[in-house]
Write a protein that holds these residues in place. Sequence first.
Motif, short mmCIF file in Angstrom:
data_model
loop_
_atom_site.label_atom_id
_atom_site.label_comp_id
_atom_site.label_asym_id
_atom_site.label_seq_id
_atom_site.Cartn_x
_atom_site.Cartn_y
_atom_site.Cartn_z
N GLU A 124 2.31 -0.63 -17.03
CA GLU A 124 1.28 -0.22 -16.50
C GLU A 124 0.17 0.61 -17.05
OE1 GLU A 124 -0.40 3.18 -13.01
OE2 GLU A 124 1.68 2.78 -13.12
N GLY A 125 0.89 1.21 -18.25
CA GLY A 125 0.09 1.53 -19.22
C GLY A 125 -1.05 0.70 -19.92
N LEU A 126 -0.37 -0.52 -20.39
CA LEU A 126 -1.26 -1.65 -20.90
C LEU A 126 -2.41 -2.22 -19.81
CD1 LEU A 126 1.79 -3.43 -22.55
CD2 LEU A 126 -0.04 -2.09 -23.99
N ALA A 127 -1.94 -1.97 -18.55
CA ALA A 127 -3.21 -2.51 -17.69
C ALA A 127 -4.26 -1.67 -17.78
CB ALA A 127 -2.18 -2.44 -16.26
N LEU A 128 -4.07 -0.28 -17.69
CA LEU A 128 -5.16 0.71 -17.82
C LEU A 128 -5.92 0.55 -18.76
CD1 LEU A 128 -3.01 3.62 -16.32
CD2 LEU A 128 -5.00 2.37 -14.92
N LYS A 129 -4.99 0.58 -20.23
CA LYS A 129 -5.77 0.22 -21.32
C LYS A 129 -6.68 -0.99 -21.26
CE LYS A 129 -4.54 -1.06 -26.00
NZ LYS A 129 -5.44 -0.37 -26.97
N THR A 130 -6.45 -2.10 -20.73
CA THR A 130 -6.86 -3.27 -20.65
C THR A 130 -8.32 -3.31 -19.83
OG1 THR A 130 -5.03 -4.84 -21.13
CG2 THR A 130 -6.89 -5.73 -20.11
N ALA A 131 -8.01 -2.39 -18.76
CA ALA A 131 -9.20 -2.10 -17.89
C ALA A 131 -10.08 -1.31 -18.39
CB ALA A 131 -8.63 -1.69 -16.40
N PHE B 252 -0.10 -7.69 -16.30
CA PHE B 252 0.55 -6.55 -16.59
C PHE B 252 1.30 -5.89 -15.62
CE2 PHE B 252 -2.15 -6.31 -20.77
CZ PHE B 252 -1.23 -6.57 -21.53
N ASN B 253 0.43 -5.69 -14.51
CA ASN B 253 1.12 -5.40 -13.14
C ASN B 253 2.16 -6.15 -12.65
OD1 ASN B 253 -0.33 -2.66 -11.77
ND2 ASN B 253 -2.03 -3.98 -12.69
N PHE B 254 1.89 -7.46 -12.82
CA PHE B 254 3.19 -8.28 -12.43
C PHE B 254 4.45 -7.99 -13.18
CE2 PHE B 254 5.66 -12.13 -12.31
CZ PHE B 254 5.52 -12.69 -11.13
N LEU B 255 4.26 -7.79 -14.42
CA LEU B 255 5.32 -7.48 -15.27
C LEU B 255 6.08 -6.24 -14.95
CD1 LEU B 255 3.88 -8.97 -18.78
CD2 LEU B 255 5.80 -9.97 -17.29
N GLN B 256 4.95 -5.26 -14.58
CA GLN B 256 5.43 -3.95 -14.31
C GLN B 256 6.19 -3.96 -13.19
OE1 GLN B 256 2.92 -1.14 -12.32
NE2 GLN B 256 3.99 0.53 -13.16
N ARG B 257 5.97 -4.77 -11.84
CA ARG B 257 6.64 -4.69 -10.72
C ARG B 257 7.94 -5.60 -10.89
NH1 ARG B 257 5.15 -2.12 -5.84
NH2 ARG B 257 3.10 -2.27 -5.74
N SER B 258 7.85 -6.68 -11.88
CA SER B 258 9.35 -7.28 -12.07
C SER B 258 10.13 -6.54 -12.88
CB SER B 258 8.69 -8.43 -12.92
OG SER B 258 7.91 -9.36 -12.29
N SER B 259 9.70 -5.45 -13.73
CA SER B 259 10.69 -4.65 -14.46
C SER B 259 11.40 -3.84 -13.56
CB SER B 259 9.77 -3.91 -15.42
OG SER B 259 9.28 -4.58 -16.46
N THR B 260 10.85 -2.99 -12.62
CA THR B 260 11.63 -2.32 -11.72
C THR B 260 12.56 -3.14 -10.78
OG1 THR B 260 11.46 -0.47 -10.38
CG2 THR B 260 9.84 -2.13 -9.75
N ILE B 261 12.05 -4.40 -10.67
CA ILE B 261 13.11 -5.16 -9.73
C ILE B 261 14.20 -5.75 -10.58
CG2 ILE B 261 12.97 -7.32 -8.70
CD1 ILE B 261 10.16 -7.38 -7.81
N LEU B 262 13.93 -5.88 -11.83
CA LEU B 262 15.13 -6.38 -12.72
C LEU B 262 16.08 -5.17 -13.02
CD1 LEU B 262 12.97 -8.45 -15.25
CD2 LEU B 262 14.79 -9.33 -13.74
N VAL B 263 15.90 -3.92 -12.68
CA VAL B 263 16.98 -2.92 -12.97
C VAL B 263 18.22 -3.09 -11.93
CG1 VAL B 263 17.40 -0.48 -12.67
CG2 VAL B 263 15.13 -1.09 -13.51
N THR B 264 17.83 -3.32 -10.99
CA THR B 264 18.91 -3.72 -9.79
C THR B 264 19.61 -5.02 -10.27
OG1 THR B 264 17.69 -2.81 -8.17
CG2 THR B 264 19.35 -4.38 -7.71
#
Length: 354
Positions: free
Chosen positions: A67-74, A244-256
């Motif tokens: 998410e940080g990288l998404a904000l930096k990019t925007a 980046f948001n797609f990767l962020q969402r995928s990251s939290t899903i991958l925890v499980t």
Amino acid sequence: MAEATKNKHSKLIWTILFILVAAATVWTVTTQNQSFSLQSFLIFLQNAKVGWLVAAVLAVFGFIVFEGLALKTACKPFGYGVTVWDSIIYSSADIYFSAITPSATGGQPVCGFFMARDGIAGITTTAVLLANLVMYTLSIITIGVVMFFVFPGFIFRFDTLSKFLILIGYIAQIGLAAFFLTLIFSKKLLKKICFFTIRLLCKIKILRHKEKRLQKLEKQMAEYEQCVEILRRQRRMLFRVFVFNFLQRSSTILVTVFVYLAAGGNPANALQLFALQTFVIIGSNCVPIPGAMGVSDYLLLQGFSAMGMPAAQAVNMELLSRSLSCYFCVILCGVLVMMKYFIPARRKYHVGNM
């Protein structure tokens, strides 16, 4: 000064409430399941594969960093060369205060506060946060739709309440995405909403000096339109923010998923676990509870049951997954936010500082 003190007290109250709700949720999950015991949970942790647990922890960091990288990019098209460290702080503020406030209402305002404190213009901050919010919403819709078509019958294995929550979650996310996209691409609608809100608040005596506020809003809308026009022209940037948001969402899903593999789960079921956690996120997003606590736990346990997982294993899996993806993540973000808040900014960003 009084307003700042009030805000501090409000944040403290929400933090305490989050802790109480988290404790109540863990207590409910552990006491309502007769198969659970502290000893069995410790044995579960002892037997877990360290490599996959490390992967789960790294996925938590990924949730913050992406998410940080998404904000930096925007921020870049507006001339603000935000550092990776500061972008992670902005992300941490969003995640932490989204987790402790109902319907995630506190995240973006605090994120915007830190961006403004670093010298990023208020109108630019609004445009950047709106763009990120749109892509954040679109990313979970995309993942959710893909998982539904990959496992079309999986949702129907949940109980009635879970299916209802997931359905409402899909509808709410799609509705929000459409609304946010309209705000970006329809200046007239946004202007009508803002002017209507100002007039209403003045009419019910919450705000005063209506004409002065409307004139100020007119000027701000002109500035906002300039920022949004930059966003419209930056399609490549918006796509990167989406990724980046797609990767962020995928990251939290991958925890499980990683916790499941750490517990010795069959790798062939990894994609199904990914789909399960996706449905849990969608179903819990529509409930105005801090961190979606209780609801996420219920949906996750229901999903494990739908997969035929034994009750004892399901509770252990749920506790460890939520401890990492929610509680550990929120604590980590809280620590980072405190560091930023109490350590004065050494420099300000200015337009053109690439």
